[in-house]
Design a protein around this motif. Structure first.
Motif, PDB file in Angstrom:
ATOM      1  N   TRP A   1     -12.405   5.508   3.438  1.00 49.12           N
ATOM      2  CA  TRP A   1     -11.309   6.626   3.557  1.00 49.12           C
ATOM      3  C   TRP A   1     -11.380   7.382   2.081  1.00 49.12           C
ATOM      4  O   TRP A   1     -10.396   7.290   1.652  1.00 49.12           O
ATOM      5  N   PRO A   2     -12.459   7.787   1.711  1.00 52.57           N
ATOM      6  CA  PRO A   2     -12.478   8.175   0.177  1.00 52.57           C
ATOM      7  C   PRO A   2     -11.415   9.240  -0.013  1.00 52.57           C
ATOM      8  O   PRO A   2     -11.403   9.654  -1.154  1.00 52.57           O
ATOM      9  N   GLU A   3     -11.271  10.045   1.106  1.00 48.28           N
ATOM     10  CA  GLU A   3     -10.317  11.542   0.643  1.00 48.28           C
ATOM     11  C   GLU A   3      -9.010  10.859   0.601  1.00 48.28           C
ATOM     12  O   GLU A   3      -7.899  11.816   0.321  1.00 48.28           O
ATOM     13  N   CYS A   4      -8.618   9.610   0.991  1.00 48.80           N
ATOM     14  CA  CYS A   4      -7.098   9.176   0.799  1.00 48.80           C
ATOM     15  C   CYS A   4      -6.892   8.806  -0.535  1.00 48.80           C
ATOM     16  O   CYS A   4      -7.548   8.205  -1.284  1.00 48.80           O
ATOM     17  N   HIS A   5      -5.546   9.265  -1.151  1.00 49.24           N
ATOM     18  CA  HIS A   5      -5.236   8.820  -2.298  1.00 49.24           C
ATOM     19  C   HIS A   5      -4.237   7.723  -1.936  1.00 49.24           C
ATOM     20  O   HIS A   5      -3.072   7.917  -1.415  1.00 49.24           O
TER      21      HIS A   5
ATOM     22  N   VAL B   1       0.829  -1.151  -0.093  1.00 52.12           N
ATOM     23  CA  VAL B   1       0.080  -0.074   0.122  1.00 52.12           C
ATOM     24  C   VAL B   1       0.732   1.080  -0.050  1.00 52.12           C
ATOM     25  O   VAL B   1       1.835   1.465   0.915  1.00 52.12           O
ATOM     26  N   ARG B   2       0.726   2.003  -1.172  1.00 51.23           N
ATOM     27  CA  ARG B   2       1.693   3.294  -1.173  1.00 51.23           C
ATOM     28  C   ARG B   2       0.601   4.471  -1.010  1.00 51.23           C
ATOM     29  O   ARG B   2      -0.605   4.412  -1.679  1.00 51.23           O
ATOM     30  N   MET B   3       0.953   5.447  -0.113  1.00 52.32           N
ATOM     31  CA  MET B   3       0.048   6.541  -0.075  1.00 52.32           C
ATOM     32  C   MET B   3       1.042   7.642   0.244  1.00 52.32           C
ATOM     33  O   MET B   3       2.348   7.599   0.676  1.00 52.32           O
TER      34      MET B   3
ATOM     35  N   ILE C   1      -0.261  12.132   6.069  1.00 54.24           N
ATOM     36  CA  ILE C   1      -1.619  12.372   6.069  1.00 54.24           C
ATOM     37  C   ILE C   1      -2.266  11.860   7.327  1.00 54.24           C
ATOM     38  O   ILE C   1      -1.543  11.339   8.204  1.00 54.24           O
ATOM     39  N   ALA C   2      -3.417  12.545   7.654  1.00 53.84           N
ATOM     40  CA  ALA C   2      -4.065  12.013   8.841  1.00 53.84           C
ATOM     41  C   ALA C   2      -4.298  10.496   9.020  1.00 53.84           C
ATOM     42  O   ALA C   2      -4.247   9.492   7.957  1.00 53.84           O
ATOM     43  N   ALA C   3      -4.437  10.093  10.159  1.00 47.84           N
ATOM     44  CA  ALA C   3      -4.476   8.482  10.421  1.00 47.84           C
ATOM     45  C   ALA C   3      -5.750   8.431   9.645  1.00 47.84           C
ATOM     46  O   ALA C   3      -6.795   8.858   9.581  1.00 47.84           O
ATOM     47  N   PRO C   4      -5.843   6.939   9.354  1.00 48.61           N
ATOM     48  CA  PRO C   4      -7.037   6.338   8.652  1.00 48.61           C
ATOM     49  C   PRO C   4      -8.181   6.251   9.575  1.00 48.61           C
ATOM     50  O   PRO C   4      -8.092   6.224  11.102  1.00 48.61           O
ATOM     51  N   PRO C   5      -9.252   6.482   9.316  1.00 46.87           N
ATOM     52  CA  PRO C   5     -10.754   6.547  10.284  1.00 46.87           C
ATOM     53  C   PRO C   5     -10.959   4.931  10.900  1.00 46.87           C
ATOM     54  O   PRO C   5     -10.556   4.049  10.168  1.00 46.87           O
TER      55      PRO C   5
END
Length: 125
Positions: free
Chosen positions: A103-107, A8-10, A14-18
């Motif tokens: 987590w739709p805002e995550c790329h 998993v690359r991101m 960024i903020a922690a996952p929900p």
């Protein structure tokens, strides 16, 4: 039975996952482990403590994190075992879809690669 590695690359930092994503992943991974598909895996800490050894022109140098030039980092990994490549691809897509849903805002990019059981051949062979 073929084995695969999932990455998993991101973006880093960024903020922690929900919590909803973490709960969904716990359920999904538990189901996959129960089927003998998920063999091992986990998340990775950020690059602040990472160490790279770079080999260039016959020289080795050490580069310590964090890496300001990095836009994406590997944030997690898994070792998976499926009967077929098609099943592996479908499983990795399901895993990616969990992120899209919870987590739709995550790329992020979920990559799947088959693990080679044979040693690499030498270039001059």
């Amino acid at each position: 039975m073929p084995r695969f590695m999932g990455f998993v690359r991101m973006e880093e930092g960024i903020a922690a996952p929900p919590q909803a994503l973490m709960d969904a992943m716990d359920t999904y991974i538990g189901e996959q482990a129960g089927k003998g598909v998920f063999l091992d895996g986990g998340g990775l800490y950020g690059t602040e403590d990472a160490v790279n050894f770079v080999v260039r022109a016959g020289e080795t140098s050490r580069v310590d994190g964090p890496y300001a030039e990095s836009k994406e980092v590997v944030g997690g990994w898994s070792i998976l075992q499926y009967d077929t490549l098609e099943e592996a691809v479908a499983g990795q897509e399901e895993f990616a879809e969990l992120h899209a849903k919870y987590w739709p805002e995550c790329h992020m990019v979920a990559t799947l690669r088959q693990i080679s059981d044979a040693p690499p051949e030498a270039a001059d062979a």
